[in-house]
Design a protein around this motif. Structure first.
Motif, mmCIF file in Angstrom:
data_model
loop_
_atom_site.group_PDB
_atom_site.id
_atom_site.type_symbol
_atom_site.label_atom_id
_atom_site.label_comp_id
_atom_site.label_asym_id
_atom_site.label_seq_id
_atom_site.Cartn_x
_atom_site.Cartn_y
_atom_site.Cartn_z
ATOM 1 N N LYS A 93 0.825 -1.197 0.000
ATOM 2 C CA LYS A 93 0.000 0.000 0.000
ATOM 3 C C LYS A 93 0.870 1.262 0.000
ATOM 4 N N PHE A 94 1.940 1.195 0.757
ATOM 5 C CA PHE A 94 2.863 2.334 0.842
ATOM 6 C C PHE A 94 3.520 2.601 -0.511
ATOM 7 N N VAL A 95 4.011 1.546 -1.151
ATOM 8 C CA VAL A 95 4.661 1.715 -2.455
ATOM 9 C C VAL A 95 3.666 2.300 -3.453
ATOM 10 N N ASP A 96 2.467 1.739 -3.478
ATOM 11 C CA ASP A 96 1.460 2.212 -4.437
ATOM 12 C C ASP A 96 1.100 3.685 -4.211
ATOM 13 N N ALA A 97 1.088 4.102 -2.967
ATOM 14 C CA ALA A 97 0.732 5.500 -2.677
ATOM 15 C C ALA A 97 1.904 6.439 -2.952
ATOM 16 N N THR A 98 3.121 5.933 -2.778
ATOM 17 C CA THR A 98 4.284 6.815 -2.798
ATOM 18 C C THR A 98 4.846 7.082 -4.196
ATOM 19 N N ILE A 99 4.775 6.089 -5.080
ATOM 20 C CA ILE A 99 5.387 6.274 -6.403
ATOM 21 C C ILE A 99 4.776 7.462 -7.159
ATOM 22 N N PRO A 100 3.456 7.600 -7.193
ATOM 23 C CA PRO A 100 2.908 8.797 -7.853
ATOM 24 C C PRO A 100 3.387 10.100 -7.208
ATOM 25 N N GLN A 101 3.614 10.084 -5.914
ATOM 26 C CA GLN A 101 4.131 11.278 -5.227
ATOM 27 C C GLN A 101 5.557 11.570 -5.671
ATOM 28 N N ALA A 102 6.341 10.502 -5.893
ATOM 29 C CA ALA A 102 7.723 10.675 -6.371
ATOM 30 C C ALA A 102 7.708 11.276 -7.772
ATOM 31 N N ASP A 103 6.745 10.834 -8.587
ATOM 32 C CA ASP A 103 6.633 11.369 -9.950
ATOM 33 C C ASP A 103 6.370 12.874 -9.923
ATOM 34 N N ILE A 104 5.452 13.283 -9.071
ATOM 35 C CA ILE A 104 5.121 14.714 -8.980
ATOM 36 C C ILE A 104 6.342 15.514 -8.523
ATOM 37 N N LEU A 105 7.081 14.918 -7.600
ATOM 38 C CA LEU A 105 8.264 15.572 -7.053
ATOM 39 C C LEU A 105 9.383 15.630 -8.087
ATOM 40 N N GLY A 106 9.401 14.638 -8.974
ATOM 41 C CA GLY A 106 10.467 14.588 -9.978
ATOM 42 C C GLY A 106 11.685 13.824 -9.501
ATOM 43 N N VAL A 107 11.459 12.844 -8.637
ATOM 44 C CA VAL A 107 12.560 11.977 -8.211
ATOM 45 C C VAL A 107 12.214 10.524 -8.544
ATOM 46 N N THR A 108 13.226 9.683 -8.531
ATOM 47 C CA THR A 108 12.999 8.250 -8.760
ATOM 48 C C THR A 108 13.393 7.487 -7.509
ATOM 49 N N VAL A 109 12.893 6.259 -7.386
ATOM 50 C CA VAL A 109 13.319 5.433 -6.251
ATOM 51 C C VAL A 109 14.328 4.400 -6.766
ATOM 52 N N PRO A 110 15.276 4.050 -5.908
ATOM 53 C CA PRO A 110 16.397 3.212 -6.354
ATOM 54 C C PRO A 110 16.019 1.734 -6.431
ATOM 55 N N ASP A 111 15.112 1.400 -7.321
ATOM 56 C CA ASP A 111 14.685 0.003 -7.443
ATOM 57 C C ASP A 111 14.443 -0.331 -8.913
ATOM 58 N N PRO A 112 15.408 -0.989 -9.553
ATOM 59 C CA PRO A 112 15.271 -1.298 -10.984
ATOM 60 C C PRO A 112 14.099 -2.255 -11.249
ATOM 61 N N ALA A 113 13.662 -2.952 -10.218
ATOM 62 C CA ALA A 113 12.580 -3.930 -10.422
ATOM 63 C C ALA A 113 11.193 -3.291 -10.319
ATOM 64 N N LEU A 114 11.157 -2.014 -9.969
ATOM 65 C CA LEU A 114 9.857 -1.359 -9.784
ATOM 66 C C LEU A 114 9.124 -1.227 -11.122
ATOM 67 N N LYS A 115 7.881 -1.715 -11.159
ATOM 68 C CA LYS A 115 7.140 -1.696 -12.422
ATOM 69 C C LYS A 115 5.658 -1.789 -12.112
ATOM 70 N N TRP A 116 4.864 -1.019 -12.837
ATOM 71 C CA TRP A 116 3.418 -1.084 -12.652
ATOM 72 C C TRP A 116 2.910 -2.419 -13.185
ATOM 73 N N ASN A 117 2.092 -3.066 -12.413
ATOM 74 C CA ASN A 117 1.520 -4.347 -12.819
ATOM 75 C C ASN A 117 0.011 -4.147 -12.977
ATOM 76 N N ALA A 118 -0.417 -4.000 -14.228
ATOM 77 C CA ALA A 118 -1.818 -3.678 -14.500
ATOM 78 C C ALA A 118 -2.736 -4.803 -14.047
ATOM 79 N N GLU A 119 -2.218 -6.006 -14.112
ATOM 80 C CA GLU A 119 -3.033 -7.161 -13.738
ATOM 81 C C GLU A 119 -3.371 -7.135 -12.243
ATOM 82 N N ARG A 120 -2.371 -6.797 -11.443
ATOM 83 C CA ARG A 120 -2.579 -6.731 -9.987
ATOM 84 C C ARG A 120 -3.105 -5.362 -9.569
ATOM 85 N N ASP A 121 -3.024 -4.404 -10.474
ATOM 86 C CA ASP A 121 -3.402 -3.038 -10.150
ATOM 87 C C ASP A 121 -2.545 -2.509 -8.999
ATOM 88 N N ALA A 122 -1.261 -2.827 -9.085
ATOM 89 C CA ALA A 122 -0.324 -2.438 -8.027
ATOM 90 C C ALA A 122 1.087 -2.470 -8.602
#
Lengths: 334, 97
Positions: free
Chosen positions: A248-277
């Motif tokens: 829940k935290f990751v899902d809430a935080t990534i859009p906030q990082a986008d607005i801020l203009g920063v990235t998180v240090p995780d190459p495996a991070l990827k939106w999964n449309a199937e899981r909606d997470a």
């Protein structure tokens, strides 16, 4: 701020004492109250294991608030403006207040404040691993507000419905104040990212890089490694599992990082449309257990600072008590 | 350090959030004396305009009902619906009596 998921310490086996028929009956009644969603108050009968688990969780939580004042306090005298300094002072004062609400809630279970202090100072008690990381730059202060307090809110909101009422009441108070913590942090970062120099923007990104994984660790071990979670869920001490909260935290935080203009240090991070997470990488659990076990970058420094504060304050505590006793004696004599 | 005699006594804190309302219990804290208890209650419980007045009382001075007697104390009220105004059905033309 928030303590780590309690599973770290709730390892002791259930006491194997022979229970009397009366105790079994009480236990049954207790379980029925919990199942019916009732709150348990301080003077109500409760199983010994429930009491111990709560004392451990609430006192760890309180310790976390108190130790959590240290990494941020580090920047009070170096805040870049008077406004930021006033905000940071207010936030650190809040953390102290949160610690006090929580100690008071733990004391209702029959443990004394001195016992809890002693457990913290001797290193016997744990506090959240997050506070064993250093605050190297001013951007760390903003990132702590955004990520660390953000993770804390995720964790704490379900605790407002904890079955133990004094804890739930303390958490309601804490949560009300926590939103300010997260928003001031994010706004501070936003200011640097919108109006800052290239160096300041790089400083924010660097702080995010360092705090991202430790923030995810705040949710505690993976569900599969939390053997006591089930009991805590059943007793209504815990309402949502560690992994669910982390997601829940990751899902809430990534859009906030986008607005801020920063990235998180995780190459495996990827939106999964199937899981909606978001899918995300694996936490370095070796680092997690090392920090929990006392081997983080600042464990020793934090404990030393708490011990020094306690020792240096001894004469003040004694003097205040001596004064109060003298006044009381005088009043009696008069 | 764990000598309990050196622990500051515990106080219960009651705060009146604004004029006209009751003081409401909001928590507890340790303080050496009453003046310190008020001062600390102000810092711990009213940082955001939550209060206009504070009461503190030593926790040991509070006398509380026994949770085990909850039934005998409070259940008798359960079947006395006639103590509530809604028990009485009156004609509509009375409006709001």
């Amino acid at each position: 701020m928030y303590t780590q998921a309690m599973d770290l310490m709730a390892r002791e086996a259930k006491p194997k004492v022979v229970k009397s028929a009366e105790d079994l009956q009480r236990e049954e009644a207790f379980e029925a109250r919990i199942a019916a969603g009732e709150f348990i108050e301080a003077k109500d009968w409760m199983p010994e294991h429930y009491r111990k688990t709560l004392v451990r969780q609430i006192s760890q939580h309180a310790h976390s608030e108190i130790v959590g004042m240290l990494p941020e306090g580090n920047w009070i005298t170096r805040a870049p403006t008077l406004k930021r300094k006033a905000i940071l002072l207010a936030k650190v004062q809040d953390e102290g207040g949160h610690g006090l609400y929580l100690y008071a809630a733990a004391e209702t279970l029959g443990t004394s404040r001195d016992e809890m202090t002693e457990a913290l100072l001797s290193g016997k008690a744990k506090y959240s691993s997050i506070f064993n990381y250093p605050t190297l730059t001013w951007a760390d202060i903003g990132v702590i507000g955004w990520l660390v307090d953000g993770a804390a809110i995720m964790n704490q909101v379900p605790l407002c419905r904890c079955s133990y009422a004094p804890y739930a009441r303390a958490m309601i108070r804490v949560c009300r104040e926590e939103s300010f913590h997260q928003r001031q942090g994010y706004e501070s970062l936003l200011t640097m990212m919108t109006h800052g120099t290239a160096a300041q923007k790089a400083m924010v990104q660097d702080a995010v890089n360092r705090w991202w994984w430790p923030s995810l660790m705040m949710f505690g071990p993976a569900d599969k490694d939390s053997p006591n979670s089930e009991q805590s869920m059943r007793w209504g001490i815990k309402r949502v599992t560690n992994d669910q909260l982390r997601q829940k935290f990751v899902d809430a935080t990534i859009p906030q990082a986008d607005i801020l203009g920063v990235t998180v240090p995780d190459p495996a991070l990827k939106w999964n449309a199937e899981r909606d997470a978001y899918d995300f990488g694996e936490i370095d659990w070796r680092e997690f257990w090392a920090v929990v076990g006392g081997e983080g970058p600042c464990n020793r420094e934090r404990l030393a600072a708490r011990n020094k504060a306690w020792d240096d304050g001894a004469w003040v505590r004694d003097a205040a008590l001596a004064h109060a006793r003298k006044q009381a004696t005088k009043a009696e004599a008069a | 350090m764990s000598n309990p005699k050196n622990e500051w006594p515990l106080w219960e804190v009651f705060v009146r959030s604004k004029a006209g309302l009751d003081h409401k219990h909001c928590g507890s804290l340790h303080a050496a004396d009453s003046a310190m208890a008020i001062q600390m209650a102000r810092d711990v419980y009213t940082r955001r305009q939550e209060g206009t007045s504070i009461w503190v009382v030593r926790s040991e001075q509070i006398v509380a009902s026994d949770p085990a007697e909850k039934g005998s104390l409070f259940e008798p009220a359960d079947d006395k619906v006639y103590r509530h105004p809604t028990f009485y059905e009156l004609p509509d033309e009375l409006n709001h009596m």
